[in-house]
Design an enzyme around this catalytic site. Structure first.
Site, short mmCIF file in Angstrom:
data_model
loop_
_atom_site.label_atom_id
_atom_site.label_comp_id
_atom_site.label_asym_id
_atom_site.label_seq_id
_atom_site.Cartn_x
_atom_site.Cartn_y
_atom_site.Cartn_z
N ASP A 72 0.83 -1.21 0.00
CA ASP A 72 0.00 0.00 0.00
C ASP A 72 0.86 1.26 0.00
O ASP A 72 0.59 2.22 -0.73
CB ASP A 72 -0.92 -0.02 1.23
CG ASP A 72 -2.26 0.64 0.96
OD1 ASP A 72 -2.62 0.77 -0.23
OD2 ASP A 72 -2.96 1.01 1.92
N ASP A 110 -9.18 -2.12 2.38
CA ASP A 110 -8.95 -1.46 3.66
C ASP A 110 -10.00 -1.86 4.70
O ASP A 110 -9.86 -1.53 5.88
CB ASP A 110 -8.96 0.06 3.48
CG ASP A 110 -7.86 0.53 2.54
OD1 ASP A 110 -6.78 -0.09 2.55
OD2 ASP A 110 -8.08 1.49 1.78
#
Length: 371
Positions: A186, A265
């Site tokens: 990420d 997420d």
């Protein structure tokens, strides 16, 4: 760096709704995974067995995700209609998975008869299942026609819940491997991809809209009502909320912009929550024979992880507001969720058990209790 007073934007309706929705989805995903696992144990239904990740699979997920991200970055316009069609099918299946327990509950409450009506792929379908499939198809068709953000969120949430229920982590060791790798993944794709690819790959892919195959077909056939069908769609790989929701205004662009949070997420932390919830369930069941998540007694690692998720999400949104730039949410969510679990279990001398995992007793069906 923006002034600190701008953190007040976290109290805007869009921000609050995003936070509450994400926390609720992680909570619901973990519980659905727990109950689904208990159903599979009870019925020993191997045809619907979930996938339990091992170390090599956990390492491959960030690599395959990176390849998919680059594919979407360079070829999105070419494959967007195919992706939309695949997403529509996956959404119908996920919606059915999420809604069917409620249909079963309502049927049992009112004592409704649910006869079998047909067989498909060696499985029997009941009347309620057939009706629910049609309802799910109707919801997906409504999304394809309107592209409304509420329907997009509904489909995204159902995909997240179904994913967490079917893809499981066996222990904290595999969880650490997966979360650390995705933590690096990420950060790289949000902060450093522009140096290598000339643009922020993660943001570019996340904000692209897919071509609507329904509009393409309707246009080629000159069907009436073409103007009612949206040309572009937000794929349900994220939840979105208008920045001007209920008259609020979170900074980030004009009022047509959306706040967004990727499904990853929510889904990745939810896998950790599902793991520790299962651990809490097994420990409480072994010690007392019952499981009360809201009791003051017991382990309740789940609450530490859920609280950490909420704190990490608020921190990610706050960083985005202060820096006025996209933030890799896992940069904040991984330490906030995984850290407390490891530290607290170490103090309780339960880290080795969590690290290697526990196996439920498949033979003792009488001890499987509903939450």
């Amino acid at each position: 760096m923006e002034p600190l007073w701008k953190l007040a934007y976290l109290l805007e309706p869009a921000s609050v709704t995003l936070i509450l929705t994400a926390v609720a989805v992680t909570f619901g995903s973990a519980f659905r995974a727990l109950n689904y696992g208990k159903d599979m144990e009870r019925n020993r239904d191997l045809s619907e067995a979930s996938i339990t990740l091992d170390g090599s699979q956990a390492l491959m997920i960030p690599i395959l995700s990176s390849c998919s991200l680059l594919l979407m970055f360079y070829l999105f316009s070419s494959v967007s209609q195919l992706l939309t069609a695949f997403t529509a099918v996956a959404s119908v299946s996920s919606l059915f998975f999420c809604l069917y327990p409620y249909v079963t509950y309502i049927r049992s409450i009112f004592g409704l008869v649910d006869p079998y009506v047909s067989r498909c792929c060696s499985k029997s379908f009941t009347r309620s299942q057939g009706i629910l499939v049609l309802v799910c198809i109707g919801i997906v068709v409504a999304w394809l026609v309107s592209g409304h953000w509420v329907l997009n969120n509904l489909l995204g949430i159902s995909i997240c819940i179904a994913f967490v229920s079917h893809v499981r982590l066996p222990n904290i060791k595999i969880c650490v491997i997966l979360l650390v790798c995705l933590f690096v993944y990420d950060i790289f794709w949000v902060f450093f991809s522009e140096r290598f690819f000339g643009a922020n790959v993660m943001v570019s892919v996340a904000t692209q809209q897919a071509s609507n195959p329904v509009h393409t077909v309707a246009n080629s056939l000159s069907l009436p009502g073409l103007q009612m069908i949206t040309k572009k769609l937000e794929l349900p790989v994220k939840i979105v909320f208008p920045r001007d929701l209920l008259g609020g205004m979170v900074p980030g662009g004009n009022t047509s912009d959306f706040m967004m949070l990727g499904l990853g997420d929510m889904a990745i932390p939810s896998m950790l929550l599902a793991l520790v919830l299962s651990f809490d369930y097994q420990k409480s069941r072994d010690s007392t024979g019952t499981f009360d998540l809201f009791s003051s007694k017991g382990h309740k690692y789940f609450w530490y992880a859920l609280s950490g998720y909420a704190i990490g999400l608020v921190a990610a949104l706050a960083a985005g507001i202060l820096t006025h730039s996209p933030q890799p949410a896992l940069l904040y969510l991984v330490p906030a969720t995984l850290g407390p679990i490891i530290v607290i279990s170490w103090f309780r001398k339960e880290l080795p058990e969590l690290w290697e995992g526990t196996k439920s007793n498949l033979n003792d069906k009488s001890r499987l209790l509903e939450v």
